[in-house]
Design a protein around this motif. Structure first.
Motif, PDB file in Angstrom:
ATOM      1  N   SER A   7      12.319  -9.202 -41.611  1.00 37.52           N
ATOM      2  CA  SER A   7      11.127  -8.368 -41.486  1.00 37.52           C
ATOM      3  C   SER A   7       9.929  -9.278 -41.236  1.00 37.52           C
ATOM      4  CB  SER A   7      10.899  -7.533 -42.752  1.00 37.52           C
ATOM      5  OG  SER A   7      10.717  -8.370 -43.871  1.00 37.52           O
ATOM      6  N   GLY A   8       8.824  -8.669 -40.837  1.00 36.34           N
ATOM      7  CA  GLY A   8       7.591  -9.427 -40.679  1.00 36.34           C
ATOM      8  C   GLY A   8       7.203  -9.747 -39.263  1.00 36.34           C
ATOM      9  N   GLY A   9       8.037  -9.379 -38.296  1.00 33.19           N
ATOM     10  CA  GLY A   9       7.686  -9.649 -36.915  1.00 33.19           C
ATOM     11  C   GLY A   9       6.536  -8.775 -36.454  1.00 33.19           C
ATOM     12  N   GLY A  15      -2.539 -18.995 -31.457  1.00 33.80           N
ATOM     13  CA  GLY A  15      -3.307 -19.668 -32.493  1.00 33.80           C
ATOM     14  C   GLY A  15      -3.217 -18.997 -33.844  1.00 33.80           C
ATOM     15  N   GLY A  16      -2.671 -17.801 -33.873  1.00 31.87           N
ATOM     16  CA  GLY A  16      -2.565 -17.049 -35.108  1.00 31.87           C
ATOM     17  C   GLY A  16      -1.341 -17.434 -35.920  1.00 31.87           C
ATOM     18  N   SER A  17      -1.166 -16.689 -37.015  1.00 32.24           N
ATOM     19  CA  SER A  17      -0.065 -16.953 -37.942  1.00 32.24           C
ATOM     20  C   SER A  17       0.713 -15.681 -38.228  1.00 32.24           C
ATOM     21  CB  SER A  17      -0.607 -17.518 -39.258  1.00 32.24           C
ATOM     22  OG  SER A  17      -1.280 -18.736 -39.060  1.00 32.24           O
ATOM     23  N   LEU A  18       1.940 -15.883 -38.658  1.00 32.33           N
ATOM     24  CA  LEU A  18       2.813 -14.767 -39.005  1.00 32.33           C
ATOM     25  C   LEU A  18       3.849 -15.294 -39.994  1.00 32.33           C
ATOM     26  CD1 LEU A  18       2.750 -11.851 -37.859  1.00 32.33           C
ATOM     27  CD2 LEU A  18       4.561 -12.522 -36.300  1.00 32.33           C
ATOM     28  N   ARG A  19       4.261 -14.456 -40.930  1.00 34.95           N
ATOM     29  CA  ARG A  19       5.311 -14.869 -41.859  1.00 34.95           C
ATOM     30  C   ARG A  19       6.484 -13.910 -41.761  1.00 34.95           C
ATOM     31  NH1 ARG A  19       5.520 -15.390 -48.460  1.00 34.95           N
ATOM     32  NH2 ARG A  19       5.687 -13.117 -48.304  1.00 34.95           N
ATOM     33  N   LYS A  65       8.089 -28.274 -35.422  1.00 32.30           N
ATOM     34  CA  LYS A  65       7.749 -29.188 -36.508  1.00 32.30           C
ATOM     35  C   LYS A  65       6.234 -29.316 -36.620  1.00 32.30           C
ATOM     36  CE  LYS A  65      10.849 -32.284 -36.715  1.00 32.30           C
ATOM     37  NZ  LYS A  65      11.660 -33.482 -36.441  1.00 32.30           N
ATOM     38  N   GLY A  66       5.737 -29.182 -37.834  1.00 35.50           N
ATOM     39  CA  GLY A  66       4.304 -29.269 -38.072  1.00 35.50           C
ATOM     40  C   GLY A  66       3.585 -27.936 -37.941  1.00 35.50           C
ATOM     41  N   ARG A  67       4.238 -26.942 -37.380  1.00 29.14           N
ATOM     42  CA  ARG A  67       3.624 -25.618 -37.219  1.00 29.14           C
ATOM     43  C   ARG A  67       4.316 -24.555 -38.060  1.00 29.14           C
ATOM     44  NH1 ARG A  67       3.760 -23.021 -32.501  1.00 29.14           N
ATOM     45  NH2 ARG A  67       5.721 -23.959 -31.817  1.00 29.14           N
ATOM     46  N   PHE A  68       5.615 -24.682 -38.224  1.00 28.90           N
ATOM     47  CA  PHE A  68       6.400 -23.708 -38.977  1.00 28.90           C
ATOM     48  C   PHE A  68       6.854 -24.331 -40.295  1.00 28.90           C
ATOM     49  CE2 PHE A  68       8.216 -21.058 -35.195  1.00 28.90           C
ATOM     50  CZ  PHE A  68       6.926 -20.894 -34.703  1.00 28.90           C
ATOM     51  N   THR A  69       6.948 -23.489 -41.324  1.00 34.19           N
ATOM     52  CA  THR A  69       7.443 -23.937 -42.619  1.00 34.19           C
ATOM     53  C   THR A  69       8.475 -22.939 -43.133  1.00 34.19           C
ATOM     54  OG1 THR A  69       5.320 -24.980 -43.160  1.00 34.19           O
ATOM     55  CG2 THR A  69       6.843 -24.560 -44.982  1.00 34.19           C
ATOM     56  N   ILE A  70       9.650 -23.443 -43.456  1.00 31.06           N
ATOM     57  CA  ILE A  70      10.687 -22.607 -44.032  1.00 31.06           C
ATOM     58  C   ILE A  70      10.691 -22.809 -45.544  1.00 31.06           C
ATOM     59  CG2 ILE A  70      12.513 -24.347 -43.728  1.00 31.06           C
ATOM     60  CD1 ILE A  70      14.450 -22.038 -43.114  1.00 31.06           C
ATOM     61  N   SER A  71      10.871 -21.720 -46.273  1.00 34.64           N
ATOM     62  CA  SER A  71      10.911 -21.808 -47.734  1.00 34.64           C
ATOM     63  C   SER A  71      11.847 -20.728 -48.250  1.00 34.64           C
ATOM     64  CB  SER A  71       9.511 -21.629 -48.329  1.00 34.64           C
ATOM     65  OG  SER A  71       8.989 -20.352 -48.010  1.00 34.64           O
ATOM     66  N   ARG A  72      12.165 -20.822 -49.546  1.00 32.20           N
ATOM     67  CA  ARG A  72      13.056 -19.817 -50.109  1.00 32.20           C
ATOM     68  C   ARG A  72      12.613 -19.462 -51.515  1.00 32.20           C
ATOM     69  NH1 ARG A  72      13.810 -24.243 -52.720  1.00 32.20           N
ATOM     70  NH2 ARG A  72      15.657 -24.652 -53.971  1.00 32.20           N
ATOM     71  N   ASP A  73      12.990 -18.251 -51.913  1.00 34.28           N
ATOM     72  CA  ASP A  73      12.760 -17.781 -53.283  1.00 34.28           C
ATOM     73  C   ASP A  73      14.127 -17.349 -53.789  1.00 34.28           C
ATOM     74  OD1 ASP A  73      12.261 -16.308 -55.595  1.00 34.28           O
ATOM     75  OD2 ASP A  73      10.320 -15.631 -54.877  1.00 34.28           O
ATOM     76  N   GLN A  82       7.114 -19.320 -42.343  1.00 29.65           N
ATOM     77  CA  GLN A  82       5.683 -19.247 -42.109  1.00 29.65           C
ATOM     78  C   GLN A  82       5.385 -19.911 -40.780  1.00 29.65           C
ATOM     79  OE1 GLN A  82       3.088 -17.804 -44.026  1.00 29.65           O
ATOM     80  NE2 GLN A  82       1.935 -18.244 -42.167  1.00 29.65           N
ATOM     81  N   MET A  83       4.824 -19.156 -39.856  1.00 30.29           N
ATOM     82  CA  MET A  83       4.564 -19.659 -38.512  1.00 30.29           C
ATOM     83  C   MET A  83       3.054 -19.724 -38.286  1.00 30.29           C
ATOM     84  SD  MET A  83       7.488 -17.554 -36.411  1.00 30.29           S
ATOM     85  CE  MET A  83       6.702 -15.981 -36.698  1.00 30.29           C
ATOM     86  N   SER A  84       2.561 -20.878 -37.928  1.00 34.09           N
ATOM     87  CA  SER A  84       1.133 -21.075 -37.688  1.00 34.09           C
ATOM     88  C   SER A  84       0.934 -21.686 -36.313  1.00 34.09           C
ATOM     89  CB  SER A  84       0.547 -21.996 -38.763  1.00 34.09           C
ATOM     90  OG  SER A  84       0.758 -21.481 -40.060  1.00 34.09           O
ATOM     91  N   SER A  85      -0.321 -21.650 -35.854  1.00 30.95           N
ATOM     92  CA  SER A  85      -0.652 -22.198 -34.534  1.00 30.95           C
ATOM     93  C   SER A  85       0.319 -21.685 -33.488  1.00 30.95           C
ATOM     94  CB  SER A  85      -0.633 -23.730 -34.573  1.00 30.95           C
ATOM     95  OG  SER A  85      -1.541 -24.230 -35.528  1.00 30.95           O
ATOM     96  N   LEU A  86       0.550 -20.403 -33.508  1.00 29.88           N
ATOM     97  CA  LEU A  86       1.542 -19.806 -32.614  1.00 29.88           C
ATOM     98  C   LEU A  86       1.122 -19.917 -31.162  1.00 29.88           C
ATOM     99  CD1 LEU A  86       2.517 -16.764 -34.814  1.00 29.88           C
ATOM    100  CD2 LEU A  86       4.115 -18.446 -33.887  1.00 29.88           C
ATOM    101  N   LYS A  87       2.124 -20.088 -30.318  1.00 37.04           N
ATOM    102  CA  LYS A  87       1.929 -20.224 -28.871  1.00 37.04           C
ATOM    103  C   LYS A  87       2.690 -19.113 -28.168  1.00 37.04           C
ATOM    104  CE  LYS A  87       2.132 -25.253 -29.503  1.00 37.04           C
ATOM    105  NZ  LYS A  87       2.827 -26.502 -29.086  1.00 37.04           N
ATOM    106  N   PRO A  88       2.276 -18.776 -26.949  1.00 35.28           N
ATOM    107  CA  PRO A  88       3.024 -17.751 -26.204  1.00 35.28           C
ATOM    108  C   PRO A  88       4.503 -18.090 -26.066  1.00 35.28           C
ATOM    109  CG  PRO A  88       0.904 -18.119 -25.170  1.00 35.28           C
ATOM    110  CD  PRO A  88       1.034 -19.152 -26.254  1.00 35.28           C
TER     111      PRO A  88
END
Length: 124
Positions: A7-9, A15-19, A65-73, A82-88
């Motif tokens: 979920s979350g798309g 330049g935006g972010s999405l998780r 690398k440097g833009r996306f971060t994977i994590s777990r709970d 977590q996706m940041s500095s998104l590009k087309p």
């Protein structure tokens, strides 16, 4: 069996972010690691990131690398991207996947279970 639901798309400007989230259920105790892949229109599915379920070791494709971060709970049996500095060029359907054993490879064939995917569209 392990069931995965992403979920979350959505649509975001460059330049935006999405998780993204991936909720796992079923025999989650058998999971060794979780990964994210993506498939852009007309292209093959490619590896994005991976995280081990217990130790939290992570691995990324060079393109994120440097833009996306994977994590777990672990308590929630959920993995995030977590996706940041998104590009087309990040536009794709994003899939989460689970593998049951250690491997030095991050090929698709190493992952046993897959989610249905969630669309991420980055506008320029």
């Amino acid at each position: 069996q392990v069931q995965l639901v992403e979920s979350g798309g959505g649509l975001v400007q460059a330049g935006g972010s999405l998780r993204l989230s991936c909720a796992a259920s079923g025999r989650t105790f058998s999971v060794y690691a979780m990964g994210w892949f993506r498939q852009a229109p007309g292209k093959e599915r490619e590896f994005v990131a991976d995280i081990s379920w217990s130790g939290g070791s992570t691995y990324y494709a060079d393109s994120v690398k440097g833009r996306f971060t994977i994590s777990r709970d672990n308590a929630k049996n959920t993995v995030y991207l977590q996706m940041s500095s998104l590009k087309p060029e990040d536009t794709a359907v994003y899939y989460c996947a689970a593998r049951l054993y250690y491997s030095s490879s991050y090929r698709e064939t190493e992952y046993r279970y897959w989610g249905q995917g969630t669309q991420v569209t980055v506008s320029s």
